[in-house]
Design an enzyme around this catalytic site. Structure first.
Site, PDB file in Angstrom:
ATOM      1  N   HIS A 158      -8.384  -5.292   6.161  1.00  0.00           N
ATOM      2  CA  HIS A 158      -7.779  -6.357   5.342  1.00  0.00           C
ATOM      3  C   HIS A 158      -8.800  -7.431   4.940  1.00  0.00           C
ATOM      4  CE1 HIS A 158      -3.925  -4.600   6.049  1.00  0.00           C
ATOM      5  NE2 HIS A 158      -3.910  -4.864   7.342  1.00  0.00           N
ATOM      6  N   ASP A 193      -4.478   3.883   7.969  1.00  0.00           N
ATOM      7  CA  ASP A 193      -3.709   2.810   8.615  1.00  0.00           C
ATOM      8  C   ASP A 193      -2.440   2.620   7.778  1.00  0.00           C
ATOM      9  OD1 ASP A 193      -4.300   0.057  10.467  1.00  0.00           O
ATOM     10  OD2 ASP A 193      -2.932  -0.208   8.769  1.00  0.00           O
ATOM     11  N   HIS A 195      -0.935   0.044   6.828  1.00  0.00           N
ATOM     12  CA  HIS A 195      -0.944  -1.086   5.887  1.00  0.00           C
ATOM     13  C   HIS A 195      -1.914  -0.842   4.727  1.00  0.00           C
ATOM     14  CE1 HIS A 195       0.452  -2.782   9.757  1.00  0.00           C
ATOM     15  NE2 HIS A 195       1.298  -3.418   8.955  1.00  0.00           N
ATOM     16  N   ASP A 282      -1.076   2.817  13.503  1.00  0.00           N
ATOM     17  CA  ASP A 282       0.202   2.135  13.316  1.00  0.00           C
ATOM     18  C   ASP A 282       1.140   2.890  12.365  1.00  0.00           C
ATOM     19  OD1 ASP A 282      -1.489   1.492  11.227  1.00  0.00           O
ATOM     20  OD2 ASP A 282      -1.383  -0.685  11.533  1.00  0.00           O
TER      21      ASP A 282
HETATM   22 ZN   LIG Z   1      -2.304  -1.626  10.064  1.00  0.00          ZN
END
Ligand SMILES: [Zn+2]
Length: 342
Positions: A158, A193, A195, A282
């Site tokens: 991120h 991941d 996200h 995740d």
């Molecule tokens: Zn994540």
């Protein structure tokens, strides 16, 4: 398969961040890395500490002023605030126009997008050595290893060129990918991941030498929001080399694997000569931040698909939080990957 990790990465120990209007227990805890480290040792992986490659590989993908801001930011915050509270910004510029303030509280808002990257006494060392683990892993692959794994923590995908975001300070996967360009002309970075790899997308958007694909639910409805939409496909030399594959929330393991196959095919069409994987666990059905339903078998299948690309590969740890299956998911992926490249 070599593994790199430095104990100083455990030093970032944030207690809380703000989510849905409340101070919540911070999910990106040192314990995550300890669980993965202990699993690796029990499976016979050898773990080495990275050497110190300095800030140069970090500044190759981040704004150098952002990198220079971090080392003494916590000490300056404590001195100014008169408290050893977490250094969390409460004001943000909204746009990147204007100038970096001189005041530490203004600077925190300038270089951080949200409340999820509070600074603690060990934060700089942790972020720095997490990045060094990624560089060392890329070095191992440049030296001829078929694959190596960076147990990065804090995670990185991120983190944008100019700022921290979503638990991440330095974009370890982009640092590794850029490092590999000293030898390979075309790199693929595939982000599994759950996200959006918004930071990687920001850093790589105009680059033609690094293909980037991220699998995640629609950022219109799922954190960390804002970037990672299907129509964001790159700009300039990067046009057509960025691929956001949107998952249905609650997607099955089979649906995730089918989407991953699309990403792999696109990376192969691009002509990737080396691979970096942003490896989050995740996507697990029981992850505290769960959005899709992958079980340990699914992580093993992902590993076999990615290893099957036959490329020199840097695996970079991203998310995967303190749910009951974190060790099982890590074990499933990493032992399957090791087996597949034997
Ligand atoms: Zn994540």
């Amino acid at each position: 398969m070599k593994v790199f990790f430095d104990p100083r990465q455990l030093g970032h120990a944030p207690e809380v961040y703000f989510r849905r209007g409340m101070a919540m227990p911070h999910q990106e805890q040192p314990k995550r890395a300890e669980i993965l480290r202990d699993m690796l040792l029990s499976e016979g992986f050898e773990i080495d500490a990275p050497q110190d490659h300095g800030v140069r590989p970090i500044k190759a993908v981040h704004n150098p002023d952002y990198v220079d801001f971090l080392p003494d930011a916590y000490a300056r915050f404590v001195e100014s605030a008169g408290t050893e509270a977490l250094a969390i910004p409460t004001m943000h510029p909204g746009v990147r126009r204007g100038k970096e303030p001189r005041d530490i509280h203004g600077q925190l808002g300038w270089w951080m997008t949200d409340t999820s990257t509070p600074l603690t006494p060990g934060s700089w060392d942790a972020a720095y050595w997490s990045a060094q683990a990624a560089v060392e892993t890329a070095e191992a692959v440049l030296s001829g290893a078929r694959a190596a794994y960076a147990l990065c923590r804090p995670p990185g995908h991120h983190a944008m060129r100019d700022c921290s975001n979503g638990f991440c300070f330095f974009n370890n996967a982009c640092i590794a990918a850029h490092h590999l360009t000293s030898k390979y002309k075309k790199i693929a970075l595939i982000d599994v991941d759950v996200h959006t790899g918004n930071g990687s997308l920001d850093i790589l958007y105009a680059r033609g030498d690094i293909f980037f694909c991220s699998l995640h639910p629609d950022p219109a409805n799922y954190p960390t929001f804002f970037l990672g939409h299907a129509d964001e496909t790159g700009e300039g030399p990067g046009v057509g080399k960025k691929l956001n594959l949107l998952l249905e929330q609650g997607a099955s393991h089979a649906a995730v694997l089918a989407m991953l196959q699309r990403g792999i095919a696109a990376a192969q069409d691009f002509g990737a000569q080396a691979l970096v994987v942003s490896l989050g666990f995740d996507m697990a059905a029981d992850d505290p931040l769960a959005a899709v339903n992958v079980y340990p078998d699914g992580f093993a299948a992902m590993a076999r698909k990615l290893a099957g690309m036959g490329l020199p590969t840097v695996l970079v740890q991203e998310g995967g939080y303190l749910g009951p299956s974190l060790a099982d998911n890590g074990r499933a992926f990493l032992t399957a990957f090791r087996e597949a490249i034997r």
